[in-house]
Design a protein around this motif. Structure first.
Motif, PDB file in Angstrom:
ATOM      1  N   LYS A 182       0.834  -1.201   0.000  1.00 27.59           N
ATOM      2  CA  LYS A 182       0.000   0.000   0.000  1.00 27.59           C
ATOM      3  C   LYS A 182       0.869   1.252   0.000  1.00 27.59           C
ATOM      4  O   LYS A 182       1.982   1.243   0.538  1.00 27.59           O
ATOM      5  CB  LYS A 182      -0.902   0.038   1.240  1.00 27.59           C
ATOM      6  N   PRO A 183       0.354   2.348  -0.547  1.00 28.18           N
ATOM      7  CA  PRO A 183       1.094   3.612  -0.478  1.00 28.18           C
ATOM      8  C   PRO A 183       1.111   4.170   0.937  1.00 28.18           C
ATOM      9  O   PRO A 183       0.239   3.863   1.762  1.00 28.18           O
ATOM     10  CB  PRO A 183       0.310   4.530  -1.430  1.00 28.18           C
ATOM     11  N   PRO A 260       5.681   3.995  -3.001  1.00 30.86           N
ATOM     12  CA  PRO A 260       4.416   4.622  -3.386  1.00 30.86           C
ATOM     13  C   PRO A 260       3.855   5.497  -2.275  1.00 30.86           C
ATOM     14  O   PRO A 260       3.907   5.139  -1.094  1.00 30.86           O
ATOM     15  CB  PRO A 260       3.496   3.419  -3.663  1.00 30.86           C
ATOM     16  N   GLN A 335      -0.980  -0.162  -6.478  1.00 29.07           N
ATOM     17  CA  GLN A 335       0.257   0.597  -6.247  1.00 29.07           C
ATOM     18  C   GLN A 335       1.362  -0.226  -5.592  1.00 29.07           C
ATOM     19  O   GLN A 335       2.407   0.316  -5.234  1.00 29.07           O
ATOM     20  CB  GLN A 335      -0.034   1.837  -5.404  1.00 29.07           C
ATOM     21  N   ALA A 337       4.648  -2.155  -5.068  1.00 28.99           N
ATOM     22  CA  ALA A 337       5.885  -1.872  -5.792  1.00 28.99           C
ATOM     23  C   ALA A 337       7.093  -2.455  -5.070  1.00 28.99           C
ATOM     24  O   ALA A 337       7.093  -2.609  -3.843  1.00 28.99           O
ATOM     25  CB  ALA A 337       6.066  -0.354  -5.929  1.00 28.99           C
ATOM     26  N   VAL A 339      10.403  -1.816  -3.484  1.00 25.20           N
ATOM     27  CA  VAL A 339      10.878  -0.572  -2.872  1.00 25.20           C
ATOM     28  C   VAL A 339      12.295  -0.681  -2.317  1.00 25.20           C
ATOM     29  O   VAL A 339      12.844   0.314  -1.847  1.00 25.20           O
ATOM     30  CB  VAL A 339       9.935  -0.108  -1.745  1.00 25.20           C
TER      31      VAL A 339
END
Length: 354
Positions: A182-183, A260, A335, A337, A339
């Motif tokens: 999650k962002p 994100p 979203q 990703a 990271v």
């Protein structure tokens, strides 16, 4: 004849000194509180306890089943009672998913100022929590209530996991990539809401992310290439990433440009709209973090921003990273990703932000 008086209830957030996972005791203080409990006897069947600050306790039942048990509760992060209930319940259930477990039932934990809030408002909080549990496919099977100065709501969440698929926060391996589901930015949005500077679109995004169940957890846990999982909550991405780094005995490197963020969060952070918990988090673990000199203003506040009902953080073999991302997206986490990565083993594992 005197007209009847209409009582106006206060905003939920005005009744609490801190909201959501921003209520958490700072990690440095918490470790001091728990220090005296580390030497207590532990039964062999307790597969996960407090040793690595993992998301839930796990107790072995038989060769194919282990009980996942967790509890989470907090004060209001929003004023809408239904939204508050949904967020709190979703957040509590997330700890079961983070261990790779499947939720089976919940117990409600309720503390309310009964002379301040109406029965209808309290009922809406509980019904919001029950609705989140229904989405997870579990009943609220009981609970406990008290009369409290501040409104408090949450759950005891119980689940089951195959011990062979149990995912701890401490089993990442050097070379693993890190995927965030999650962002970030929920804490910053909550601070903006309290200040009256969060617009309707920002509020809608905040509710959408905090009420999204982390349902990819059990499916990810069954993948051999997934080595560790946790959910990002009150200690921020920085704190929960450090827990992974310590467990792996290795440095963890984050690519900040790949992390994100919820829309508008970077601008709010740059303007100084942050929570007090962000500063407390940095005071607790900032000495273990190395920040790149060219990070944008506000990046540190986002790194330490307490996430209420945040996303899963997954450490996996690079060979399965695409499959992990596909699972996230199939469950509606657009979203998600890559990271960062787990780097080399070191004597003092640190978090590096590039």
């Amino acid at each position: 004849m005197t007209a009847p008086t209409t009582l106006t209830e206060p905003r939920l957030t005005s009744l609490s000194h801190g909201g959501g996972c921003g209520c958490k005791i700072a990690p440095g203080v918490l470790s001091g509180i728990l220090r005296g409990t580390s030497g207590l006897p532990v039964p062999e069947a307790l597969l996960v306890g407090i040793e690595t600050s993992d998301d839930a306790a796990v107790y072995l039942l038989n060769d194919r089943q282990a009980l996942v048990a967790t509890t989470d509760f907090f004060m209001p992060i929003v004023d809408d009672p239904d939204h508050f209930g949904r967020i709190a319940a979703t957040n509590a259930i997330s700890d079961v998913y983070a261990m790779g477990g499947t939720p089976i039932m919940a117990l409600a934990l309720v503390g309310m100022p009964i002379n301040v809030l109406s029965v209808e408002t309290i009922g809406q909080i509980l019904s919001g929590g029950a609705a989140a549990c229904a989405l997870a496919g579990i009943p609220v099977a009981g609970g406990h209530t008290i009369d409290s100065v501040e409104p408090i709501y949450g759950l005891v969440a119980l689940g089951l996991v195959d011990p062979a698929h149990l995912k701890r926060n401490a089993d990442a391996r050097p070379g693993d990539v890190l995927i965030l589901g999650k962002p970030l930015g929920v804490g910053i949005q909550s601070a903006a809401l309290k200040k009256g500077v969060l617009d309707d679109a920002g509020y809608a995004r905040m509710i959408a992310t905090t009420t999204q169940l982390n349902t990819p957890g059990p499916e990810l846990a069954r993948m051999a290439g997934v080595h560790a999982m946790t959910d990002v909550t009150g200690f921020g991405l920085g704190g929960h990433a450090l827990e992974m780094a310590r467990g792996a005995g290795a440095d963890l490197r984050l690519d900040w440009s790949a992390v994100p963020l919820l829309p508008g969060v970077a601008e709010l952070a740059q303007a100084g709209t942050v929570t007090g918990a962000s500063g407390r988090n940095w005071a607790s673990y900032g000495h273990e973090v190395i920040l790149s000199d060219d990070l944008a203003p506000g990046a540190r506040a986002i790194l330490t921003d307490p996430q209420t009902s945040g996303g899963l953080l997954v450490a996996c073999d690079p060979a399965v990273a695409s499959e992990v991302l596909n699972i996230f997206r199939r469950h509606g986490f657009a979203q998600a990703a890559v990271v960062g990565r787990i780097a080399d083993r070191g004597v003092s594992p640190r978090l590096r932000i590039d």
